[in-house]
Write a protein that holds these residues in place. Structure first.
Motif, mmCIF file in Angstrom:
data_model
loop_
_atom_site.group_PDB
_atom_site.id
_atom_site.type_symbol
_atom_site.label_atom_id
_atom_site.label_comp_id
_atom_site.label_asym_id
_atom_site.label_seq_id
_atom_site.Cartn_x
_atom_site.Cartn_y
_atom_site.Cartn_z
ATOM 1 N N THR A 52 49.728 -22.293 10.302
ATOM 2 C CA THR A 52 48.470 -22.716 10.904
ATOM 3 C C THR A 52 48.039 -21.620 11.861
ATOM 4 O OG1 THR A 52 49.027 -25.068 10.764
ATOM 5 C CG2 THR A 52 47.350 -24.433 12.376
ATOM 6 N N SER A 57 36.188 -19.112 16.201
ATOM 7 C CA SER A 57 35.260 -19.219 15.073
ATOM 8 C C SER A 57 34.501 -17.912 14.863
ATOM 9 C CB SER A 57 34.275 -20.370 15.314
ATOM 10 O OG SER A 57 33.596 -20.212 16.555
ATOM 11 N N ARG A 75 46.243 -22.408 7.043
ATOM 12 C CA ARG A 75 45.255 -23.343 7.576
ATOM 13 C C ARG A 75 44.643 -22.742 8.836
ATOM 14 N NH1 ARG A 75 47.629 -27.078 9.916
ATOM 15 N NH2 ARG A 75 46.061 -28.720 9.763
ATOM 16 N N LEU A 77 42.543 -23.128 12.289
ATOM 17 C CA LEU A 77 42.100 -24.040 13.334
ATOM 18 C C LEU A 77 41.220 -23.223 14.258
ATOM 19 C CD1 LEU A 77 42.468 -26.972 14.324
ATOM 20 C CD2 LEU A 77 44.312 -26.147 15.797
ATOM 21 N N SER A 95 47.344 -31.336 14.574
ATOM 22 C CA SER A 95 46.778 -31.128 13.244
ATOM 23 C C SER A 95 47.848 -31.043 12.155
ATOM 24 C CB SER A 95 45.920 -29.861 13.228
ATOM 25 O OG SER A 95 46.732 -28.698 13.297
ATOM 26 N N ARG A 224 35.227 -30.671 13.090
ATOM 27 C CA ARG A 224 34.423 -30.593 11.858
ATOM 28 C C ARG A 224 35.181 -29.782 10.817
ATOM 29 N NH1 ARG A 224 30.565 -26.750 10.693
ATOM 30 N NH2 ARG A 224 30.729 -26.040 12.855
ATOM 31 N N LEU A 225 35.450 -30.408 9.685
ATOM 32 C CA LEU A 225 36.192 -29.751 8.618
ATOM 33 C C LEU A 225 35.223 -28.971 7.734
ATOM 34 C CD1 LEU A 225 39.076 -29.476 7.507
ATOM 35 C CD2 LEU A 225 38.575 -31.395 5.978
ATOM 36 N N THR A 226 35.466 -27.672 7.580
ATOM 37 C CA THR A 226 34.623 -26.813 6.748
ATOM 38 C C THR A 226 35.488 -26.120 5.699
ATOM 39 O OG1 THR A 226 34.885 -24.874 8.172
ATOM 40 C CG2 THR A 226 33.112 -26.411 8.729
ATOM 41 N N GLU A 227 34.861 -25.269 4.907
ATOM 42 C CA GLU A 227 35.609 -24.523 3.901
ATOM 43 C C GLU A 227 36.618 -23.581 4.535
ATOM 44 O OE1 GLU A 227 32.878 -22.507 1.393
ATOM 45 O OE2 GLU A 227 32.071 -24.345 0.476
ATOM 46 N N GLY A 229 38.162 -24.065 7.518
ATOM 47 C CA GLY A 229 39.200 -24.750 8.254
ATOM 48 C C GLY A 229 38.608 -25.818 9.147
ATOM 49 N N LEU A 230 39.399 -26.246 10.122
ATOM 50 C CA LEU A 230 38.965 -27.284 11.056
ATOM 51 C C LEU A 230 38.433 -26.633 12.326
ATOM 52 C CD1 LEU A 230 38.843 -30.312 11.851
ATOM 53 C CD2 LEU A 230 41.150 -30.010 12.815
ATOM 54 N N THR A 231 37.152 -26.875 12.625
ATOM 55 C CA THR A 231 36.555 -26.372 13.860
ATOM 56 C C THR A 231 36.672 -27.451 14.924
ATOM 57 O OG1 THR A 231 34.974 -25.011 12.645
ATOM 58 C CG2 THR A 231 34.469 -25.469 14.939
#
Length: 456
Positions: A52, A57, A75, A77, A95, A224-227, A229-231
């Motif tokens: 992870t 971002s 993954r 984060l 997570s 918010r889960l996106t392509e 990963g998890l923001t």
């Protein structure tokens, strides 16, 4: 299986300049992997789960690209702003969704390793202590130049095949940090790598850092889960304190153990110049061809020195054929520490105040000069054009020695002999740096010959 959490966050400055540059751990060059990629490569063995990666971002694209270049899954984060290592770590723990006895391995993205398998070997030694409820740290020797996340003092001598209990951990921001060198126990720098059970870490957050735990947990839940990963939810994450993992958890935890990451590392070997730079035959030939009385200056130095019984063995590791320059510097260093005379012949000292500190001539000989030098914090010792054969011994503080190719630290009771390559000596500490300098009275032309140097 061990679940790695890689801390690859960014500062506000990194984010502000993200269009032009990346954080240090993401920097790469043609044919050279970044430190982040080097770390990921060390996690590809069977013992480790898919990592992870906690990052900003703003650098999600860079992170994805470097992972894809190595074909390493993971993954992501994503932090909405500047990194908060304590908050980000507990967010990553939530997570994972693992069981209470899941082992988590927390690593900074800029950590480097000496050889393949080094991380795997060190982690294996700490698994038992981690399973029993300790937070296991990986440390390196304090003589090593590295980025430290704190100072570790062991409760006993370091164990070779298992974790050693820790009696004290000091975050570098601690007011007590500067006095650590006076402590007698085994010491290591923290690398920022930690191994522990999931329930051990979450219990430590609940007890020590509840104001970080709850907002971070909420940031994961509302994330918010996106392509990519998890923001993490920005509003929830904003309420979490920006403390480091070391100050929030490690410095307050009462069950700590350590495994030495660099067992067998030797500073002299690490800084050794390649033999072809100057072989023994070349050096001896240069000595024979030098001006009479200049190359053999150290043979004329007085004073033999007997190592005092209370000096710890190995503190200053000269060989049995210790040079006379080292002997004289050691003798004067002992005299200053013991409040003795300025020299064996009661030489009158000549003291001069300088912009960088103070220079005091203790003794002049036919072929040498001895000085007591004090460099104030933040200043550099000005060096002459020729330093070949000059010997320094650190009496108090720590000196950062810079040459064209290397930077190294020389600590109290250690010494250094220049082969002509030393360009600068800095005091980067918060206390005055005190040195004894024994320099040959020779011409500048001797500095043109570059030879090996060694640290004691």
């Amino acid at each position: 299986m061990i679940y790695p959490i890689v801390l690859a966050g960014a500062t506000d400055a990194d984010i502000a300049n993200s269009a032009d540059m990346t954080p240090l751990h993401f920097e790469e060059a043609a044919g050279v992997d970044s430190r982040f990629q080097t770390l990921l490569s060390a996690l590809t063995v069977a013992e480790f789960h898919t990592p992870t990666v906690l990052t900003s971002s703003a650098f999600a694209e860079v992170t994805e690209r470097q992972m894809a270049a190595l074909n390493i899954p993971g993954r992501l984060l994503l932090e909405p702003g500047a990194t908060k290592s304590a908050a980000g770590t507990v967010a990553a723990l939530h997570s994972l969704g693992g069981s209470a006895d899941t082992l988590a391995l927390i690593l900074p993205a800029d950590q480097d390793f000496d050889y393949e398998g080094q991380l795997q070997e060190a982690v294996a030694k700490g698994v038992r202590a981690a399973q029993q409820g300790d937070i296991v740290m990986l440390g390196v020797q304090t003589d090593r130049a590295c980025r430290s996340r704190g100072y570790i003092e062991c409760a006993r001598s370091l164990a070779a095949d298992e974790a050693t209990p820790v009696s004290k951990f000091l975050d570098q921001r601690s007011p007590a940090f500067d006095g650590w060198r006076e402590q007698p126990a085994a010491k290591l720098w923290s690398t920022g790598i930690y191994l522990a059970r999931l329930d051990t870490l979450l219990a430590a957050y609940k007890k020590r850092a509840a104001r970080i735990l709850m907002p971070s947990k909420t940031a994961v839940t509302r994330g918010r889960l996106t392509e990519r990963g998890l923001t993490l939810d920005a509003e929830s994450y904003r309420r979490a304190r920006g403390s480091s993992f070391e100050s929030a958890i490690i410095s307050q935890h009462d069950r700590l153990s350590v495994v030495e990451l660099d067992t067998g590392w030797d500073e002299a070997a690490a800084w050794q110049v390649e033999p072809e730079v100057a072989s023994d035959a070349e050096w001896n030939a240069w000595l024979k061809g030098s001006v009479s009385g200049e190359a053999d200056w150290c043979k004329t130095l007085p004073h033999s020195r007997r190592v005092s019984a209370d000096r710890p063995a190995g503190t200053a590791c000269h060989s049995s054929r210790e040079s006379d320059a080292a002997t004289l510097a050691s003798w004067y260093a002992d005299q200053l520490l013991e409040g003795g005379t300025c020299g064996p012949n009661q030489t009158t000292a000549e003291s001069t105040a300088e912009s960088w500190g103070r220079s005091e001539i203790l003794e002049r000989g036919a072929h040498y000069i001895v000085k007591n030098l004090t460099v104030i914090p933040g200043q550099s010792l000005p060096l002459p054009a020729a330093t070949l054969g000059t010997h320094w011994r650190v009496v108090e503080g720590a000196a950062m020695i810079s040459s064209q190719e290397r930077v190294q630290m020389v600590w109290r009771d250690q010494s250094l002999t220049s082969g002509g390559e030393i360009q600068q000596i800095d005091n980067i500490g918060i206390r005055p740096l005190q040195l004894i300098e024994v320099a040959p009275a020779r011409s500048i032309r001797m500095a043109k010959r570059r030879v090996l140097s060694g640290v004691a």
